[in-house]
Scaffold this motif. Structure first.
Motif, PDB file in Angstrom:
ATOM      1  N   GLN A   3     -11.106   3.114  -2.435  1.00 27.36           N
ATOM      2  CA  GLN A   3     -12.032   4.190  -2.802  1.00 27.36           C
ATOM      3  C   GLN A   3     -11.404   5.551  -2.493  1.00 27.36           C
ATOM      4  OE1 GLN A   3     -15.951   3.781  -1.141  1.00 27.36           O
ATOM      5  NE2 GLN A   3     -16.711   5.605  -2.156  1.00 27.36           N
ATOM      6  N   ASP A   4     -10.757   5.665  -1.340  1.00 30.12           N
ATOM      7  CA  ASP A   4     -10.083   6.921  -0.989  1.00 30.12           C
ATOM      8  C   ASP A   4      -8.887   7.178  -1.903  1.00 30.12           C
ATOM      9  OD1 ASP A   4     -11.871   7.300   1.104  1.00 30.12           O
ATOM     10  OD2 ASP A   4     -10.542   6.371   2.592  1.00 30.12           O
ATOM     11  N   SER A  26     -11.010  -2.839   0.592  1.00 26.86           N
ATOM     12  CA  SER A  26     -11.249  -2.309   1.931  1.00 26.86           C
ATOM     13  C   SER A  26      -9.936  -2.091   2.678  1.00 26.86           C
ATOM     14  CB  SER A  26     -12.150  -3.269   2.713  1.00 26.86           C
ATOM     15  OG  SER A  26     -12.290  -2.836   4.045  1.00 26.86           O
ATOM     16  N   CYS A  49       0.831  -1.202   0.000  1.00 23.83           N
ATOM     17  CA  CYS A  49       0.000   0.000   0.000  1.00 23.83           C
ATOM     18  C   CYS A  49       0.869   1.256   0.000  1.00 23.83           C
ATOM     19  CB  CYS A  49      -0.940  -0.018   1.201  1.00 23.83           C
ATOM     20  SG  CYS A  49      -2.166   1.310   1.168  1.00 23.83           S
ATOM     21  N   ARG A  65      -8.106   0.712   1.258  1.00 25.76           N
ATOM     22  CA  ARG A  65      -8.943   1.917   1.182  1.00 25.76           C
ATOM     23  C   ARG A  65      -8.886   2.476  -0.241  1.00 25.76           C
ATOM     24  NH1 ARG A  65      -8.571   5.651   6.328  1.00 25.76           N
ATOM     25  NH2 ARG A  65     -10.193   6.596   5.074  1.00 25.76           N
TER      26      ARG A  65
END
Length: 194
Positions: free
Chosen positions: A156-157, A151, A114, A154
């Motif tokens: 979407q962010d 999820s 990430c 994250r």
């Protein structure tokens, strides 16, 4: 120089060590050569992925590997070893697209993946370069689903803050799942010189 034609676009293949980048590059080349692509038997990419056979042995990439694909335009995929993360930015200037591979079956590597992805997306030279995030190794029984990965990352962010287009796919370089979609994305993103 007259007659040189348009430059060959380069797609960077990035991700943490052990994510399956080398096998992915080999499988994509296999699908495009002979079996599932131009110049071959006329099989579709899906049929080519279905006929991949036993995966070849790979070694961790130290340095860089180049793979040429015809989509029908020639595209060079430059795989950079996961251990080369600190010098990835020196390759960003010649980049037309990014394939970012995440090992969906290795939860201990998720946080570092990430961080690497966020670093790639925030690089000034890549602000308009399309990125395809591949959650790889979905053939393993312990893999995390796309919903779980989105999820945990994250996504979407991340996507809402990114300046470049970001697409996500689940893949298995081992059994060929999703590889036809990767080729379709590359074709749509880089394959047409017009």
């Amino acid at each position: 120089m007259a007659g040189a034609g348009p430059p060959v676009p380069t797609c960077l293949l990035l991700g943490a060590a052990g994510g399956g980048k080398s096998l992915l590059a080999r499988r994509l080349r296999h699908i495009r050569r002979g079996r599932g692509g131009a110049g071959g038997t006329g099989l579709s990419a899906e049929e080519g992925a279905a006929e991949l056979g036993k995966p070849p042995a790979t070694l961790p990439t130290v340095g860089t590997n180049l793979t040429d694909l015809r989509l029908p335009r020639k595209v060079t995929v430059r795989e950079l070893g996961g251990c080369m993360g600190p010098i990835w930015p020196s390759y960003y200037g010649e980049c037309s697209a990014v394939l970012f591979v995440v090992d969906a079956a290795n939860p201990t590597q998720l946080s570092s993946s990430c961080v690497q992805l966020l670093s790639v997306l925030s690089a000034a030279q890549l602000t308009s370069v399309p990125v395809l995030v591949l959650f790889n190794k979905i053939d393993l029984p312990c893999y995390m689903s796309l919903v779980e990965m989105k999820s945990l990352f994250r996504m979407q962010d991340i996507v809402s803050c990114a300046t470049q287009p970001v697409t996500m796919l689940e893949t298995s370089a081992r059994d060929g799942t999703g590889l036809a979609d990767v080729l379709q994305w590359l074709r749509a993103t880089l394959g047409d010189p017009r």
